[in-house]
Write a protein that holds these residues in place. Structure first.
Motif, PDB file in Angstrom:
ATOM      1  N   ILE A   1       0.849  -1.188   0.000  1.00  0.00           N
ATOM      2  CA  ILE A   1       0.000   0.000   0.000  1.00  0.00           C
ATOM      3  C   ILE A   1       0.887   1.241   0.000  1.00  0.00           C
ATOM      4  CG2 ILE A   1      -1.800   1.266   1.236  1.00  0.00           C
ATOM      5  CD1 ILE A   1      -2.551  -1.472   2.533  1.00  0.00           C
ATOM      6  N   GLU A   2       0.711   2.069  -1.007  1.00  0.00           N
ATOM      7  CA  GLU A   2       1.428   3.344  -1.081  1.00  0.00           C
ATOM      8  C   GLU A   2       0.639   4.395  -0.313  1.00  0.00           C
ATOM      9  OE1 GLU A   2       4.443   3.853  -2.510  1.00  0.00           O
ATOM     10  OE2 GLU A   2       4.469   1.695  -2.916  1.00  0.00           O
ATOM     11  N   LYS A   3       1.346   5.204   0.456  1.00  0.00           N
ATOM     12  CA  LYS A   3       0.746   6.328   1.177  1.00  0.00           C
ATOM     13  C   LYS A   3      -0.410   5.879   2.080  1.00  0.00           C
ATOM     14  CE  LYS A   3       2.314   9.571  -2.238  1.00  0.00           C
ATOM     15  NZ  LYS A   3       2.053  10.708  -3.070  1.00  0.00           N
ATOM     16  N   PHE A   4      -0.151   4.865   2.921  1.00  0.00           N
ATOM     17  CA  PHE A   4      -1.163   4.301   3.808  1.00  0.00           C
ATOM     18  C   PHE A   4      -1.782   5.381   4.694  1.00  0.00           C
ATOM     19  CE2 PHE A   4      -2.197   2.068   7.862  1.00  0.00           C
ATOM     20  CZ  PHE A   4      -3.218   1.266   7.377  1.00  0.00           C
ATOM     21  N   LYS A   5      -3.100   5.480   4.659  1.00  0.00           N
ATOM     22  CA  LYS A   5      -3.863   6.465   5.443  1.00  0.00           C
ATOM     23  C   LYS A   5      -3.399   7.898   5.171  1.00  0.00           C
ATOM     24  CE  LYS A   5      -6.151   3.518   8.336  1.00  0.00           C
ATOM     25  NZ  LYS A   5      -7.572   3.388   8.401  1.00  0.00           N
ATOM     26  N   GLY A   6      -2.860   8.147   3.968  1.00  0.00           N
ATOM     27  CA  GLY A   6      -2.404   9.481   3.614  1.00  0.00           C
ATOM     28  C   GLY A   6      -0.959   9.765   3.986  1.00  0.00           C
ATOM     29  N   GLY A   7      -0.226   8.734   4.401  1.00  0.00           N
ATOM     30  CA  GLY A   7       1.184   8.910   4.765  1.00  0.00           C
ATOM     31  C   GLY A   7       2.084   8.922   3.546  1.00  0.00           C
ATOM     32  N   ASN A   8       3.347   8.562   3.753  1.00  0.00           N
ATOM     33  CA  ASN A   8       4.337   8.543   2.679  1.00  0.00           C
ATOM     34  C   ASN A   8       5.006   7.185   2.612  1.00  0.00           C
ATOM     35  OD1 ASN A   8       4.269  11.389   1.861  1.00  0.00           O
ATOM     36  ND2 ASN A   8       4.967  11.742   3.950  1.00  0.00           N
ATOM     37  N   GLY A   9       5.425   6.791   1.415  1.00  0.00           N
ATOM     38  CA  GLY A   9       6.169   5.556   1.248  1.00  0.00           C
ATOM     39  C   GLY A   9       5.271   4.332   1.155  1.00  0.00           C
ATOM     40  N   THR A  10       5.901   3.165   1.357  1.00  0.00           N
ATOM     41  CA  THR A  10       5.240   1.884   1.133  1.00  0.00           C
ATOM     42  C   THR A  10       5.065   1.089   2.418  1.00  0.00           C
ATOM     43  OG1 THR A  10       6.222   1.767  -1.074  1.00  0.00           O
ATOM     44  CG2 THR A  10       5.381  -0.294  -0.171  1.00  0.00           C
ATOM     45  N   LEU A  11       3.875   0.522   2.583  1.00  0.00           N
ATOM     46  CA  LEU A  11       3.565  -0.412   3.663  1.00  0.00           C
ATOM     47  C   LEU A  11       3.348  -1.780   3.030  1.00  0.00           C
ATOM     48  CD1 LEU A  11       2.707  -1.028   6.651  1.00  0.00           C
ATOM     49  CD2 LEU A  11       0.361  -0.603   5.877  1.00  0.00           C
ATOM     50  N   GLU A  12       4.084  -2.789   3.503  1.00  0.00           N
ATOM     51  CA  GLU A  12       3.848  -4.180   3.121  1.00  0.00           C
ATOM     52  C   GLU A  12       3.097  -4.816   4.276  1.00  0.00           C
ATOM     53  OE1 GLU A  12       6.375  -8.306   2.395  1.00  0.00           O
ATOM     54  OE2 GLU A  12       7.424  -6.383   2.310  1.00  0.00           O
ATOM     55  N   THR A  13       1.920  -5.378   4.021  1.00  0.00           N
ATOM     56  CA  THR A  13       1.114  -5.888   5.115  1.00  0.00           C
ATOM     57  C   THR A  13       0.427  -7.199   4.754  1.00  0.00           C
ATOM     58  OG1 THR A  13      -0.563  -5.265   6.757  1.00  0.00           O
ATOM     59  CG2 THR A  13      -0.920  -4.479   4.508  1.00  0.00           C
ATOM     60  N   TYR A  14       0.311  -8.051   5.757  1.00  0.00           N
ATOM     61  CA  TYR A  14      -0.361  -9.341   5.667  1.00  0.00           C
ATOM     62  C   TYR A  14      -1.482  -9.289   6.702  1.00  0.00           C
ATOM     63  CZ  TYR A  14       4.050 -10.446   3.427  1.00  0.00           C
ATOM     64  OH  TYR A  14       5.148 -10.427   2.610  1.00  0.00           O
ATOM     65  N   ASN A  15      -2.728  -9.382   6.262  1.00  0.00           N
ATOM     66  CA  ASN A  15      -3.857  -9.111   7.150  1.00  0.00           C
ATOM     67  C   ASN A  15      -4.820 -10.281   7.260  1.00  0.00           C
ATOM     68  OD1 ASN A  15      -2.921  -6.456   7.387  1.00  0.00           O
ATOM     69  ND2 ASN A  15      -4.113  -5.790   5.632  1.00  0.00           N
ATOM     70  N   PHE A  16      -5.221 -10.578   8.482  1.00  0.00           N
ATOM     71  CA  PHE A  16      -6.335 -11.470   8.759  1.00  0.00           C
ATOM     72  C   PHE A  16      -7.445 -10.584   9.295  1.00  0.00           C
ATOM     73  CE2 PHE A  16      -8.986 -13.706  11.772  1.00  0.00           C
ATOM     74  CZ  PHE A  16      -9.374 -14.816  11.046  1.00  0.00           C
ATOM     75  N   VAL A  17      -8.627 -10.688   8.695  1.00  0.00           N
ATOM     76  CA  VAL A  17      -9.735  -9.815   9.084  1.00  0.00           C
ATOM     77  C   VAL A  17     -10.997 -10.649   9.261  1.00  0.00           C
ATOM     78  CG1 VAL A  17     -11.137  -7.822   8.415  1.00  0.00           C
ATOM     79  CG2 VAL A  17      -8.725  -7.915   7.754  1.00  0.00           C
ATOM     80  N   ASP A  18     -11.685 -10.444  10.384  1.00  0.00           N
ATOM     81  CA  ASP A  18     -13.029 -10.979  10.557  1.00  0.00           C
ATOM     82  C   ASP A  18     -13.910  -9.849  11.092  1.00  0.00           C
ATOM     83  OD1 ASP A  18     -12.609 -10.845  13.352  1.00  0.00           O
ATOM     84  OD2 ASP A  18     -12.396 -13.008  13.586  1.00  0.00           O
ATOM     85  N   THR A  19     -15.093 -10.163  11.563  1.00  0.00           N
ATOM     86  CA  THR A  19     -16.009  -9.099  11.985  1.00  0.00           C
ATOM     87  C   THR A  19     -15.609  -8.443  13.296  1.00  0.00           C
ATOM     88  OG1 THR A  19     -17.446 -10.723  13.063  1.00  0.00           O
ATOM     89  CG2 THR A  19     -17.994 -10.100  10.789  1.00  0.00           C
ATOM     90  N   HIS A  20     -14.664  -9.035  14.031  1.00  0.00           N
ATOM     91  CA  HIS A  20     -14.292  -8.509  15.338  1.00  0.00           C
ATOM     92  C   HIS A  20     -12.883  -7.939  15.415  1.00  0.00           C
ATOM     93  CE1 HIS A  20     -17.977  -9.995  17.095  1.00  0.00           C
ATOM     94  NE2 HIS A  20     -17.756 -11.151  16.493  1.00  0.00           N
ATOM     95  N   ASN A  21     -11.979  -8.377  14.544  1.00  0.00           N
ATOM     96  CA  ASN A  21     -10.575  -7.963  14.633  1.00  0.00           C
ATOM     97  C   ASN A  21      -9.919  -7.882  13.271  1.00  0.00           C
ATOM     98  OD1 ASN A  21      -9.877  -8.137  17.654  1.00  0.00           O
ATOM     99  ND2 ASN A  21     -10.900 -10.084  17.259  1.00  0.00           N
ATOM    100  N   LYS A  22      -8.928  -7.013  13.208  1.00  0.00           N
ATOM    101  CA  LYS A  22      -7.981  -6.997  12.095  1.00  0.00           C
ATOM    102  C   LYS A  22      -6.627  -7.299  12.731  1.00  0.00           C
ATOM    103  CE  LYS A  22      -6.417  -4.137   8.257  1.00  0.00           C
ATOM    104  NZ  LYS A  22      -6.563  -2.816   7.615  1.00  0.00           N
ATOM    105  N   ILE A  23      -5.975  -8.362  12.269  1.00  0.00           N
ATOM    106  CA  ILE A  23      -4.698  -8.793  12.831  1.00  0.00           C
ATOM    107  C   ILE A  23      -3.674  -8.697  11.711  1.00  0.00           C
ATOM    108  CG2 ILE A  23      -3.465 -10.690  13.938  1.00  0.00           C
ATOM    109  CD1 ILE A  23      -6.279 -11.680  14.889  1.00  0.00           C
ATOM    110  N   MET A  24      -2.592  -7.929  11.965  1.00  0.00           N
ATOM    111  CA  MET A  24      -1.663  -7.577  10.887  1.00  0.00           C
ATOM    112  C   MET A  24      -0.213  -7.850  11.254  1.00  0.00           C
ATOM    113  SD  MET A  24      -3.355  -3.849  10.206  1.00  0.00           S
ATOM    114  CE  MET A  24      -3.533  -3.611  11.963  1.00  0.00           C
TER     115      MET A  24
END
Length: 111
Positions: free
Chosen positions: A13-36
């Motif tokens: 993700i480039e410019k994550f949440k409006g920031g600068n640079g690159t974020l490499e992320t591996y995400n598990f998401v369900d209705t209660h949590n996001k685990i990264m």
């Protein structure tokens, strides 16, 4: 339940949440949590954002940097834990010359 981040496709993700640079992320998401499991590249940062309806817990695995947290600046290093409660704001900065590696949990706060 075991979450194996090696079996989850990376997102770059480039410019994550409006920031600068690159974020490499591996995400598990369900209705209660996001685990990264994530890596923020040298010189990169997440954008300053408010947690509404959730909070965030960040464990720093390796690297150095700082958080902008509400009206403060908090430096961190490997082994530190940052907590951003619901209705508070933060941004994360990689101040080092290597990837900033961290594990984060964003629990949803259901009423």
């Amino acid at each position: 339940m075991i979450i194996d981040f090696n079996k989850i496709d990376a997102q770059f993700i480039e410019k994550f949440k409006g920031g600068n640079g690159t974020l490499e992320t591996y995400n598990f998401v369900d209705t209660h949590n996001k685990i990264m499991f994530s890596k923020l590249r040298p010189g990169a940062n997440s954008g300053y954002h408010k947690h509404e309806g959730n909070s965030e817990i960040v464990y720093i695995i390796s690297g150095v940097g700082h958080f902008e947290y509400d009206d403060t600046t908090e430096p961190f290093k490997a082994g530190d834990v940052h907590y951003c409660p619901m209705n508070h704001s933060h941004a994360m900065y990689n101040d080092g010359d290597e990837d900033l590696v961290y594990f984060a949990i964003v629990p949803e706060h259901h009423e």
